[in-house]
Scaffold this active site. Structure first.
Site, PDB file in Angstrom:
ATOM      1  N   ASN A  17      73.155   6.311 -38.424  1.00  0.00           N
ATOM      2  CA  ASN A  17      73.203   5.874 -39.827  1.00  0.00           C
ATOM      3  C   ASN A  17      72.445   4.558 -39.910  1.00  0.00           C
ATOM      4  O   ASN A  17      72.936   3.525 -39.460  1.00  0.00           O
ATOM      5  CB  ASN A  17      74.672   5.698 -40.249  1.00  0.00           C
ATOM      6  CG  ASN A  17      74.805   5.114 -41.643  1.00  0.00           C
ATOM      7  OD1 ASN A  17      73.834   5.037 -42.387  1.00  0.00           O
ATOM      8  ND2 ASN A  17      76.024   4.698 -41.984  1.00  0.00           N
TER       9      ASN A  17
ATOM     10  N   LYS B 240      71.770   2.907 -42.528  1.00  0.00           N
ATOM     11  CA  LYS B 240      72.243   2.048 -43.630  1.00  0.00           C
ATOM     12  C   LYS B 240      71.033   1.484 -44.395  1.00  0.00           C
ATOM     13  O   LYS B 240      70.028   2.165 -44.532  1.00  0.00           O
ATOM     14  CB  LYS B 240      73.158   0.949 -43.106  1.00  0.00           C
ATOM     15  CG  LYS B 240      74.248   1.498 -42.184  1.00  0.00           C
ATOM     16  CD  LYS B 240      75.308   0.513 -41.867  1.00  0.00           C
ATOM     17  CE  LYS B 240      76.290   1.125 -40.861  1.00  0.00           C
ATOM     18  NZ  LYS B 240      77.488   0.346 -40.680  1.00  0.00           N
TER      19      LYS B 240
ATOM     20  N   HIS C 198      81.338   7.298 -46.695  1.00  0.00           N
ATOM     21  CA  HIS C 198      81.276   6.189 -45.730  1.00  0.00           C
ATOM     22  C   HIS C 198      82.104   5.019 -46.275  1.00  0.00           C
ATOM     23  O   HIS C 198      82.106   4.752 -47.483  1.00  0.00           O
ATOM     24  CB  HIS C 198      79.828   5.756 -45.497  1.00  0.00           C
ATOM     25  CG  HIS C 198      79.696   4.859 -44.316  1.00  0.00           C
ATOM     26  ND1 HIS C 198      79.995   3.517 -44.375  1.00  0.00           N
ATOM     27  CD2 HIS C 198      79.326   5.108 -43.040  1.00  0.00           C
ATOM     28  CE1 HIS C 198      79.815   2.987 -43.175  1.00  0.00           C
ATOM     29  NE2 HIS C 198      79.404   3.927 -42.343  1.00  0.00           N
TER      30      HIS C 198
ATOM     31  N   GLU D 106      81.585   2.000 -46.332  1.00  0.00           N
ATOM     32  CA  GLU D 106      80.813   1.012 -47.106  1.00  0.00           C
ATOM     33  C   GLU D 106      80.580   1.500 -48.531  1.00  0.00           C
ATOM     34  O   GLU D 106      80.455   0.691 -49.459  1.00  0.00           O
ATOM     35  CB  GLU D 106      79.496   0.692 -46.370  1.00  0.00           C
ATOM     36  CG  GLU D 106      79.786  -0.168 -45.145  1.00  0.00           C
ATOM     37  CD  GLU D 106      78.791  -0.040 -44.005  1.00  0.00           C
ATOM     38  OE1 GLU D 106      77.678   0.466 -44.221  1.00  0.00           O
ATOM     39  OE2 GLU D 106      79.159  -0.434 -42.876  1.00  0.00           O
TER      40      GLU D 106
ATOM     41  N   GLU E   6      86.081   7.291 -38.679  1.00  0.00           N
ATOM     42  CA  GLU E   6      85.537   5.951 -38.478  1.00  0.00           C
ATOM     43  C   GLU E   6      86.574   4.906 -38.886  1.00  0.00           C
ATOM     44  O   GLU E   6      86.692   4.582 -40.079  1.00  0.00           O
ATOM     45  CB  GLU E   6      84.287   5.753 -39.339  1.00  0.00           C
ATOM     46  CG  GLU E   6      83.163   6.707 -39.020  1.00  0.00           C
ATOM     47  CD  GLU E   6      81.810   6.091 -39.337  1.00  0.00           C
ATOM     48  OE1 GLU E   6      80.992   6.020 -38.417  1.00  0.00           O
ATOM     49  OE2 GLU E   6      81.593   5.660 -40.483  1.00  0.00           O
TER      50      GLU E   6
ATOM     51  N   GLY F 157      80.822  -1.816 -36.866  1.00  0.00           N
ATOM     52  CA  GLY F 157      79.982  -3.005 -36.762  1.00  0.00           C
ATOM     53  C   GLY F 157      80.670  -4.217 -36.162  1.00  0.00           C
ATOM     54  O   GLY F 157      80.136  -5.324 -36.221  1.00  0.00           O
TER      55      GLY F 157
ATOM     56  N   SER G  70      81.311   1.319 -33.597  1.00  0.00           N
ATOM     57  CA  SER G  70      80.923   0.563 -32.407  1.00  0.00           C
ATOM     58  C   SER G  70      80.702   1.427 -31.166  1.00  0.00           C
ATOM     59  O   SER G  70      81.027   1.013 -30.047  1.00  0.00           O
ATOM     60  CB  SER G  70      81.941  -0.553 -32.118  1.00  0.00           C
ATOM     61  OG  SER G  70      81.928  -1.506 -33.174  1.00  0.00           O
TER      62      SER G  70
HETATM   63  C1  PEP Z   1      78.826   3.380 -39.215  1.00  0.00           C
HETATM   64  O1  PEP Z   1      78.579   2.530 -40.063  1.00  0.00           O
HETATM   65  O2  PEP Z   1      78.907   4.573 -39.540  1.00  0.00           O
HETATM   66  C2  PEP Z   1      79.031   2.938 -37.845  1.00  0.00           C
HETATM   67  C3  PEP Z   1      79.659   3.712 -37.020  1.00  0.00           C
HETATM   68  O3  PEP Z   1      78.538   1.698 -37.535  1.00  0.00           O
HETATM   69  P1  PEP Z   1      78.537   0.971 -36.076  1.00  0.00           P
HETATM   70  O4  PEP Z   1      78.148   2.017 -35.073  1.00  0.00           O
HETATM   71  O5  PEP Z   1      77.534  -0.104 -36.215  1.00  0.00           O
HETATM   72  O6  PEP Z   1      79.934   0.496 -35.849  1.00  0.00           O
END
Ligand code: PEP
Length: 244
Positions: A8, A10, A88, A90, A158, A164, A203
């Site tokens: 992703n 973003k 998501h 976000e 998630e 992040g 992460s």
């Molecule tokens: C995400 O935003 O879907 C995600 C998993 O981000 P990160 O891997 O940076 O934690």
């Protein structure tokens, strides 16, 4: 079940970054797992030429109309992309998206022929109050429309506090959550519920990928930060390929 790993991007990436995909396509384009890059809308048309699976990061519920700044699932499909992320955290947080809207967006994705990667996850406060499974079951009940199947949907667990941050649940916790999600999918969707992919996100990096991919009911990953550079993403893809 073919495993899936999605990056992703973003709100990252310009035309100068497309070469990162060329490197991934050469190394992983024809492997045993589905590799997807969910890019910014501005790059989708270029990304699809590389030979990897490409997806959008969100879609509107309508096919077209007076929705300034939005992008429809039909438009994403028109670029040649085959996937879209919905729900998501976000989007849920920054744009106040609720489960009903996410369900409608998911249906719009299906109607356009896209495979939807639908995200669910608990907040840090909910995690500490031991509410994770209740929150996830409610999100699944209200954001996954009837008609979900392995062909049209992948669920991404998630934990919001892991996105992040460099933090991840323990492998025992991921295992327990994925087992509960699998049971819930089977109760609701029967045989399809055993086949819908359940991927973990939050992460994921080269140093923890092997341990996470070894867990039962973890059918791949959704990766944010570590998907932007081929040098970071490639070893994670390799870890998934080696787990099958
Ligand atoms: C995400 O935003 O879907 C995600 C998993 O981000 P990160 O891997 O940076 O934690």
């Amino acid at each position: 079940m073919r495993k899936l790993i999605a990056g992703n991007w973003k709100m990252n990436g310009t035309q100068a970054d497309i070469f990162e995909l060329d490197r991934l396509a050469i190394a992983h384009g024809a492997g045993e797992v589905d590799v997807v890059i969910c890019g910014p809308a501005t790059l989708l048309s270029q990304m699809v030429r590389v030979g990897l699976n490409i997806g959008g990061q969100d879609c509107h519920t309508n096919i077209s109309g007076a929705n300034t700044g939005d992008i429809s699932a039909m438009m994403i499909a028109d670029t040649g992309a085959r996937y879209v992320i919905t729900g998501h955290s976000e989007r849920r947080n920054d744009h106040n998206e609720n489960d009903a809207l996410i369900s409608a967006k998911t249906k719009a994705g299906w109607d356009a022929g896209l495979h939807v990667i639908l995200c669910i996850g608990e907040t840090e406060a909910q995690y500490h109050k031991d509410e994770t499974l209740d929150v996830l079951r409610a999100q699944m009940d209200h954001s996954i429309p009837d008609g979900a199947s392995e062909e049209n949907t992948t669920i991404a667990y998630e934990p919001i506090w892991a996105i992040g941050t460099g933090l991840t649940p323990t492998t025992k916790e991921i295992s327990a959550v994925h087992a509960a999600l699998r049971a819930h999918l089977v109760t609701r969707f029967g045989a399809s519920g055993t086949a819908i992919r359940l991927v973990y996100g939050g992460s994921v990096k080269a140093s923890n990928a092997n341990d996470i991919f070894a867990l039962p009911n973890v059918d791949g990953a959704l990766v944010g930060g570590a998907s932007l550079k081929a040098t970071d993403f490639s070893p994670i893809i390799l870890a998934l390929q080696q787990s099958v």
